[in-house]
Design a protein around this motif. Structure first.
Motif, short mmCIF file in Angstrom:
data_model
loop_
_atom_site.label_atom_id
_atom_site.label_comp_id
_atom_site.label_asym_id
_atom_site.label_seq_id
_atom_site.Cartn_x
_atom_site.Cartn_y
_atom_site.Cartn_z
N HIS A 1 5.78 -3.95 -2.84
CA HIS A 1 6.23 -4.54 -1.33
C HIS A 1 5.18 -5.63 -0.83
O HIS A 1 4.77 -6.43 -1.78
CB HIS A 1 6.14 -3.38 -0.19
CG HIS A 1 7.04 -2.16 -0.70
ND1 HIS A 1 8.33 -2.16 -0.73
CD2 HIS A 1 6.53 -1.02 -1.32
CE1 HIS A 1 8.68 -0.74 -1.09
NE2 HIS A 1 7.55 -0.32 -1.51
N GLU B 1 2.97 1.00 4.24
CA GLU B 1 2.98 1.36 2.64
C GLU B 1 2.31 0.26 2.00
O GLU B 1 1.24 0.03 1.10
CB GLU B 1 4.30 1.65 1.99
CG GLU B 1 4.20 1.67 0.41
CD GLU B 1 5.54 1.90 -0.10
OE1 GLU B 1 6.44 1.87 0.81
OE2 GLU B 1 5.38 2.48 -1.42
N HIS C 1 2.72 2.94 -5.25
CA HIS C 1 3.70 3.02 -4.03
C HIS C 1 3.17 4.21 -3.14
O HIS C 1 2.43 4.94 -3.57
CB HIS C 1 5.07 3.25 -4.45
CG HIS C 1 5.60 2.10 -4.99
ND1 HIS C 1 6.63 1.11 -4.12
CD2 HIS C 1 5.67 1.45 -6.25
CE1 HIS C 1 7.08 0.05 -4.94
NE2 HIS C 1 6.42 0.17 -6.10
N ALA C 2 3.79 4.31 -1.88
CA ALA C 2 3.73 5.54 -1.33
C ALA C 2 5.12 6.04 -1.06
O ALA C 2 5.79 5.21 -0.35
CB ALA C 2 2.83 5.37 0.15
N GLN D 1 13.49 2.00 -3.96
CA GLN D 1 12.71 0.86 -4.55
C GLN D 1 13.34 -0.14 -4.91
O GLN D 1 12.67 -1.40 -4.99
CB GLN D 1 11.62 1.60 -5.70
CG GLN D 1 11.01 2.83 -5.06
CD GLN D 1 9.90 2.62 -4.16
OE1 GLN D 1 9.73 1.46 -3.78
NE2 GLN D 1 9.36 3.64 -3.69
ZN LIG Z 1 7.33 1.76 -2.45
#
Ligand SMILES: [Zn+2]
Length: 438
Positions: free
Chosen positions: A220, A235, A288-289, A322
């Protein structure tokens, strides 16, 4: 008198005609859009200015020099308080925009003037509503070619991508074959004098005794915040912090480590992969989270690409969300969705096996610091894992949507532990890669 009464009559009938029309047609004839949000994302890679509106905005733009300005003419909108707030959104450290001015140019046109600090290549495009976003008019200001060479030559990939020169799997549509063929082969050395003794030496059929090249990909950024925790943790900020920490540790070990982004900027998925390929990465790790509608969902997960499809429904769902990043972040050119399948098939099987090995090492290490939601590496079609020749994994560090795990993700300790676990997994993988390939 006669004329006036005729005019009055005409006015009256057109008015009653309008009243009789359907709301759809009236909306079309009136077509006044309201600006509902304005944002500026300054970054060295490029600065993005976003105007969000309930209806699409008609626009024209042109550049002026001495001093450098970008002029944006907007049709059929009014100057409301939201648009008026735009000049205050310019930050002093913005590399490209010095200030913004707004004025009513004529009856139908609102003019936005951006005073520029540097020469830019502008890209202006409209995006249809997606996720929580309404219609967006996006103005991306890229550095001019010469500045780009000085700053980060890899960022030229961004513009190539927006011009449609890069495929969604990170391969180039035009020059890739020649680039690969002409790439200089690293010199073969008998011993690695610059590598500390405890560093595992990566051996591949092509390259002996060189520093492993690791590309870390914080997910992101910029317009795309990723998932947002119940107390507001984003995130994009968490994963950048973890990636920086991981890079620090890997650099200490003597690896060559790069980040796909090192600032709060949106980078399309294809460009992330293209960067890794350009750097001839041995390992690609996207960080990522996770998030889910149920706040009780928790745990750490590791994912690799699959050629056959997702190993389970959760992995499939995750890959879909995603892969939406490009729609949310906004790219002007929707890159070719048809991956170069020949190249993909030839190299992908070996790469998938290596990715699974890499994933297992990282997963085992992460399992010591947090609960795993699956004891194996899951597989799904993630766009960001589609480099046909680089072992690639995606790490979901924890669930940012879970209040307890959001706190974890916000803590320095957990970020460091996560970084160390990724490092440990990479070391394990590279050690076995030596055994497998020597
Ligand atoms: Zn993500």
């Amino acid at each position: 008198m006669k004329t006036i009464s005729r005019r009055a009559l005409l006015k009256f009938s057109s008015g009653s005609l309008l009243l009789g029309l359907s709301p759809f047609l009236r909306a079309n004839t009136a077509a006044a859009a309201d600006v509902t949000a304005v944002r500026i994302w300054p970054a060295n890679a490029y600065t993005r200015l976003t105007l969000e509106s309930d209806l699409p905005i008609e626009y024209k733009y042109f550049a002026l020099t001495n001093p450098g300005r970008l002029v944006l003419d907007l049709q059929g909108i009014g100057i409301n308080t939201v648009l008026q707030s735009l000049p205050q959104k310019v930050l002093p450290f913005d590399p490209y925009i010095g200030s913004v001015r707004i004025g009513q140019f004529n009856e139908n046109t609102v003019r936005v003037v951006m005073d520029l600090k540097a020469s830019v290549n502008p890209q202006v495009f409209a995006l249809k509503p997606v996720a929580d976003f309404k219609n967006r008019l996006v103005i991306d200001l890229y550095p001019s070619a010469t500045q780009q060479e000085e700053a980060d030559p890899l960022m030229a990939l961004l513009q190539d991508y927006n011009r449609g020169k890069i495929n969604s799997d990170g391969t180039s549509k035009i020059t890739d074959k020649t680039t690969v063929a002409q790439a200089p082969t690293p010199p073969v050395r008998p011993a690695p004098p610059e590598i500390p003794e405890d560093t595992p030496v990566f051996i591949s059929p092509k390259n002996f005794y060189r520093k492993p090249i690791i590309v870390l990909d914080p997910g992101h950024g910029g317009e795309d915040p990723g998932a947002i925790g119940p107390s507001g943790l984003r995130e994009k900020d968490v994963v950048l912090a973890i990636a920086r920490e991981t890079k620090k540790r890997l650099d200490e070990l003597g690896y060559k480590t790069y980040l796909t982004r090192n600032e709060d900027v949106f980078i399309p998925l294809g460009v992330r992969v293209a960067k890794a390929r350009k750097l001839k990465a041995d390992v690609f790790i996207s960080i990522h989270a996770d998030a889910f509608t149920n706040p009780a969902a928790r745990g750490t997960g590791v994912y690799a690409i699959s050629q056959k499809g997702a190993t389970n429904a959760a992995a499939k769902y995750l890959a879909q969300t995603q892969n939406n990043a490009d729609l949310i972040g906004g790219v002007s050119y929707s890159a070719d969705k048809h991956v170069n399948n020949t190249l993909f098939d030839l190299t992908q099987t070996a790469t998938v096996n290596d990715s699974l090995k890499l994933g297992k090492g990282v997963l085992n290490a992460l399992g010591k610091i947090n609960k795993l939601h699956n004891n194996t590496v899951n597989q799904a079609n993630f766009a960001v894992l589609k480099a046909p020749d680089i072992p690639s994994i995606l790490v979901e560090t924890a669930f940012i949507s879970n209040p307890t795990e959001e706190k974890l993700l916000g803590s320095t300790q957990f970020r460091q532990q996560t970084a160390l676990s990724i490092v440990s997994g990479v070391k394990t993988y590279l050690a076995t890669a030596v055994l497998a390939r020597s």
